[in-house]
Design a protein around this motif. Structure first.
Motif: not given
Length: 245
Positions: A53-56, A91-92, A115-117, A142-144
């Motif tokens: 999560p921090d990397a994302v 990623k997020a 990204l998912f938006v 996804a991580k975030l």
């Protein structure tokens, strides 16, 4: 008569040849190099699994800095479309407002498959968006989750005004808790005060994060175990800069 269409590369080559053979070099226009689009790959399952999560978060911050300084990544979108056909490993998940002035992928300098938006006026979390976020994180890994509010938000402004019109009335009910949470604001608490609108908008981001944690045991559990992070941010319309809350 048959038309001949010259590419930009052919024209550039001709101009360079003419200048190199001209006696008056000072008369030649300055010709800048033509950038070659990057062949950026879409993320693989292995690359997604290696992310934290921090990397994302760092990736989003770095991407926004590039966006705000007009130094975005060149991408071969046609190639990326073809490469993404077999699967997606984003990623997020970004929960954004409907506002047309915030192109989310561009704001974070991200490409196809990154990204998912999810978008809704006022970036609140209802059952459909909660389910979408659970799909994005629990199923698609996804991580975030990032809740993205913004300056000069119309949904916030009209909630403060108490607007009533069709289905908009019920929609704005989702944002009213942020208005209630903003009663400690020191100043004019009306839609005419940009500072108050901003204060409510930021409280709305915070309230949305609380809603996600309270109404999705799946996402709350993933956050508690360190699999994901759920955070908020605020977009400045004047500069394009995202401030992470």
């Amino acid at each position: 008569m048959k038309r001949t269409i010259l590419s930009v590369y052919t024209i550039t080559a001709f101009m360079l040849f003419s200048c190199n053979n001209s006696e008056k070099k000072q008369d030649c226009p300055q010709i800048l190099p033509i950038p070659t689009p990057l062949r950026e790959r879409v993320l693989t399952a292995e690359e997604q699994a290696a992310l934290t999560p921090d990397a994302v978060i760092k990736s989003l911050k770095d991407g926004n800095q590039r966006f705000a300084t007009n130094n975005v990544t060149a991408r071969d979108h046609s190639a990326m479309v073809r490469n993404a056909v077999k699967g997606q490993f984003p990623k997020a998940v970004i929960l954004s407002c409907l506002d047309s002035r915030i192109p989310v992928e561009d704001v974070f300098d991200k490409g196809i498959g990154d990204l998912f938006v999810g978008r809704v006026a006022g970036n609140f979390a209802n059952i459909d968006l909660l389910g979408s976020m659970e799909f994005g994180c629990k199923i698609m890994k996804a991580k975030l989750i990032l809740v993205l509010g913004h300056e000069s938000c119309g949904a916030i402004t009209y909630t403060i005004k108490g607007a009533k019109l069709g289905n908009i009335t019920a929609m704005l009910e989702n944002i009213k808790p942020a208005v209630t949470a903003s009663q400690d604001f020191d100043g004019d608490k009306t839609a005419a005060n940009p500072k108050y609108v901003e204060y409510v908008a930021k409280n709305n981001v915070i309230n949305t994060i609380k809603t996600i944690r309270a109404k999705s045991p799946i996402l709350k559990g993933m956050e508690d175990s360190g699999q994901i992070k759920i955070i908020g941010a605020y977009y400045n319309m004047q500069t394009g800069v995202v401030t992470f809350l």
